[in-house]
Design a protein around this motif. Structure first.
Motif, PDB file in Angstrom:
ATOM      1  N   GLU A  14     -13.060   5.609  -0.080  1.00  0.00           N
ATOM      2  CA  GLU A  14     -11.627   5.895   0.006  1.00  0.00           C
ATOM      3  C   GLU A  14     -11.076   5.484   1.367  1.00  0.00           C
ATOM      4  O   GLU A  14     -10.007   4.886   1.472  1.00  0.00           O
ATOM      5  N   ASN A  18      -8.370   2.331   2.163  1.00  0.00           N
ATOM      6  CA  ASN A  18      -7.141   2.484   2.941  1.00  0.00           C
ATOM      7  C   ASN A  18      -7.131   1.604   4.187  1.00  0.00           C
ATOM      8  O   ASN A  18      -6.082   1.130   4.597  1.00  0.00           O
ATOM      9  N   ARG A  37       3.056   5.449   3.492  1.00  0.00           N
ATOM     10  CA  ARG A  37       2.272   6.167   2.484  1.00  0.00           C
ATOM     11  C   ARG A  37       0.778   6.104   2.808  1.00  0.00           C
ATOM     12  O   ARG A  37       0.058   7.091   2.665  1.00  0.00           O
ATOM     13  N   ILE A  38       0.328   4.929   3.207  1.00  0.00           N
ATOM     14  CA  ILE A  38      -1.082   4.770   3.571  1.00  0.00           C
ATOM     15  C   ILE A  38      -1.400   5.647   4.785  1.00  0.00           C
ATOM     16  O   ILE A  38      -2.418   6.333   4.821  1.00  0.00           O
ATOM     17  N   GLU A  40       0.029   8.401   5.699  1.00  0.00           N
ATOM     18  CA  GLU A  40      -0.046   9.799   5.260  1.00  0.00           C
ATOM     19  C   GLU A  40      -1.383  10.092   4.579  1.00  0.00           C
ATOM     20  O   GLU A  40      -1.970  11.159   4.776  1.00  0.00           O
ATOM     21  N   ARG A  41      -1.875   9.145   3.793  1.00  0.00           N
ATOM     22  CA  ARG A  41      -3.181   9.326   3.138  1.00  0.00           C
ATOM     23  C   ARG A  41      -4.303   9.367   4.182  1.00  0.00           C
ATOM     24  O   ARG A  41      -5.239  10.151   4.063  1.00  0.00           O
ATOM     25  N   GLU A  44      -4.424  12.761   5.551  1.00  0.00           N
ATOM     26  CA  GLU A  44      -5.048  13.679   4.594  1.00  0.00           C
ATOM     27  C   GLU A  44      -6.571  13.554   4.632  1.00  0.00           C
ATOM     28  O   GLU A  44      -7.288  14.557   4.605  1.00  0.00           O
TER      29      GLU A  44
END
Length: 87
Positions: A14, A18, A37-38, A40-41, A44
């Motif tokens: 994962e 990314n 968005r990437i 933010e991932r 996370e």
């Protein structure tokens, strides 16, 4: 501490996915929405690794091989996004 950690089935894959997405976005498209968005991932994923290290440092150290790469990428991503003046 009582929070359940939902780790992707292959956390390292994962992170690598990314990393690749982020590189493609800034080298080819400069699509700020996708980059955010990437980013933010990535944050996370870092939170997942931090929680895991708090609960089981030895096990997490073995499982989260790309942790340093993730941290480096987060710094680079923040720098890239800041340079575009979007955050």
């Amino acid at each position: 501490m009582g929070r359940e950690i939902k780790v992707p089935s292959d956390w390292n894959a994962e992170v690598q996915k990314n990393i690749d997405r982020f590189a493609f976005t800034f080298q080819s498209q400069t699509d700020v929405t996708i980059a955010q968005r990437i980013y933010e991932r990535l944050l996370e994923l870092r939170e997942l690794s931090e929680d895991a290290f708090e609960q089981d440092p030895d096990g997490a150290g073995e499982s989260y091989r790309l942790r340093a790469e993730l941290d480096d990428l987060i710094v680079r991503a923040q720098r890239e996004i800041d340079s575009l003046g979007t955050i």
